[in-house]
Design a protein around this motif. Sequence first.
Motif, short mmCIF file in Angstrom:
data_model
loop_
_atom_site.label_atom_id
_atom_site.label_comp_id
_atom_site.label_asym_id
_atom_site.label_seq_id
_atom_site.Cartn_x
_atom_site.Cartn_y
_atom_site.Cartn_z
N PHE A 49 -58.18 -25.17 -58.28
CA PHE A 49 -57.88 -23.74 -58.17
C PHE A 49 -57.65 -23.35 -56.71
O PHE A 49 -58.35 -23.83 -55.82
CB PHE A 49 -59.02 -22.90 -58.74
N ILE A 50 -56.67 -22.49 -56.51
CA ILE A 50 -56.41 -21.95 -55.18
C ILE A 50 -57.15 -20.62 -55.10
O ILE A 50 -56.76 -19.64 -55.75
CB ILE A 50 -54.91 -21.77 -54.93
N THR A 51 -58.24 -20.63 -54.36
CA THR A 51 -59.13 -19.47 -54.31
C THR A 51 -59.04 -18.79 -52.95
O THR A 51 -58.60 -19.38 -51.96
CB THR A 51 -60.59 -19.88 -54.57
N GLY A 52 -59.46 -17.54 -52.94
CA GLY A 52 -59.51 -16.79 -51.69
C GLY A 52 -59.11 -15.35 -51.90
O GLY A 52 -58.67 -14.95 -52.99
N LYS A 53 -59.29 -14.56 -50.85
CA LYS A 53 -59.00 -13.14 -50.90
C LYS A 53 -57.99 -12.81 -49.80
O LYS A 53 -58.25 -13.05 -48.61
CB LYS A 53 -60.28 -12.33 -50.73
N LEU A 54 -56.85 -12.28 -50.21
CA LEU A 54 -55.82 -11.87 -49.26
C LEU A 54 -56.35 -10.71 -48.42
O LEU A 54 -56.98 -9.80 -48.94
CB LEU A 54 -54.54 -11.45 -49.99
N GLY A 55 -56.11 -10.80 -47.12
CA GLY A 55 -56.62 -9.79 -46.21
C GLY A 55 -57.97 -10.16 -45.64
O GLY A 55 -58.48 -9.50 -44.74
N ALA A 56 -58.58 -11.22 -46.16
CA ALA A 56 -59.89 -11.68 -45.66
C ALA A 56 -59.77 -13.12 -45.17
O ALA A 56 -59.80 -13.37 -43.98
CB ALA A 56 -60.97 -11.56 -46.73
N ASP A 57 -59.58 -14.06 -46.12
CA ASP A 57 -59.55 -15.47 -45.73
C ASP A 57 -58.27 -16.19 -46.11
O ASP A 57 -58.19 -17.41 -46.07
CB ASP A 57 -60.77 -16.20 -46.30
N ASP A 62 -49.99 -17.93 -47.49
CA ASP A 62 -50.85 -18.72 -48.39
C ASP A 62 -50.83 -18.13 -49.79
O ASP A 62 -50.80 -18.86 -50.79
CB ASP A 62 -52.30 -18.74 -47.88
N GLY A 63 -50.87 -16.80 -49.88
CA GLY A 63 -50.83 -16.13 -51.18
C GLY A 63 -49.52 -16.37 -51.90
O GLY A 63 -49.50 -16.60 -53.11
N ALA A 64 -48.41 -16.34 -51.15
CA ALA A 64 -47.10 -16.60 -51.75
C ALA A 64 -47.03 -18.02 -52.30
O ALA A 64 -46.48 -18.26 -53.38
CB ALA A 64 -45.98 -16.34 -50.74
N ALA A 65 -47.61 -18.98 -51.57
CA ALA A 65 -47.64 -20.36 -52.06
C ALA A 65 -48.48 -20.45 -53.34
O ALA A 65 -48.13 -21.18 -54.27
CB ALA A 65 -48.19 -21.29 -50.97
N ALA A 66 -49.58 -19.71 -53.39
CA ALA A 66 -50.41 -19.67 -54.60
C ALA A 66 -49.63 -19.06 -55.76
O ALA A 66 -49.71 -19.54 -56.90
CB ALA A 66 -51.70 -18.90 -54.34
N VAL A 99 -53.12 -9.71 -57.33
CA VAL A 99 -53.47 -10.35 -56.07
C VAL A 99 -54.92 -10.01 -55.73
O VAL A 99 -55.28 -8.84 -55.62
CB VAL A 99 -52.53 -9.88 -54.94
N ASN A 100 -55.74 -11.03 -55.57
CA ASN A 100 -57.13 -10.87 -55.16
C ASN A 100 -57.10 -10.47 -53.68
O ASN A 100 -56.80 -11.30 -52.82
CB ASN A 100 -57.88 -12.19 -55.37
N LYS A 110 -45.14 -9.05 -51.21
CA LYS A 110 -44.76 -10.27 -50.49
C LYS A 110 -45.47 -11.49 -51.06
O LYS A 110 -44.90 -12.59 -51.07
CB LYS A 110 -45.09 -10.13 -49.00
N VAL A 111 -46.69 -11.31 -51.53
CA VAL A 111 -47.41 -12.42 -52.17
C VAL A 111 -46.70 -12.82 -53.46
O VAL A 111 -46.38 -14.00 -53.67
CB VAL A 111 -48.89 -12.05 -52.44
N ILE A 112 -46.41 -11.87 -54.32
CA ILE A 112 -45.78 -12.17 -55.61
C ILE A 112 -44.34 -12.65 -55.44
O ILE A 112 -43.79 -13.33 -56.30
CB ILE A 112 -45.89 -10.97 -56.58
N ASN A 113 -43.74 -12.36 -54.28
CA ASN A 113 -42.42 -12.93 -53.98
C ASN A 113 -42.44 -14.45 -54.06
O ASN A 113 -41.41 -15.07 -54.33
CB ASN A 113 -41.94 -12.51 -52.58
#
Length: 154
Positions: A49-57, A62-66, A99-100, A110-113
Amino acid sequence: MTGPIETRLAQLGVTLPDAPAPAANYVPFVQVGDLVFVSGQISNGPGGFITGKLGADMTTEDGAAAARTCAISLLAQLKAACGGEIDRLVRVVKLTGFVNSTPDFTEQPKVINGASDFLVEALGDIGRHSRSAVSAPSLPLGVAVEIEAIFQIK
């Protein structure tokens, strides 16, 4: 025999995995007429699983890759829904992306892009879709992104 969609995916270096099994009391997809509704697929890579919180860590990149991994899982579920014949796809109708992220993070689109761009790259015009991209204070298992989709098939 490999059809045009899987040929294009192979050109991009992508092999669709087996469709992930549901993690709770739901089905991975439902077909109604010529529409296939695919349950939310969570960010999952070769290492788990690709875990984490956008805007924090996690960065937006990274979010776009996830999100891209979610799109690959969506296509895997679609292939299963089509009995292995993913070329029955007529078009991607809609994505809903979660997006978390922290309360002040504003780059959900931009993440969902990461998923949207991948689907257009892999599928061409039939990959263009309507979309929502929203923030969530947390997601299952701490994943960074979850995306559900609606596809039209023949």
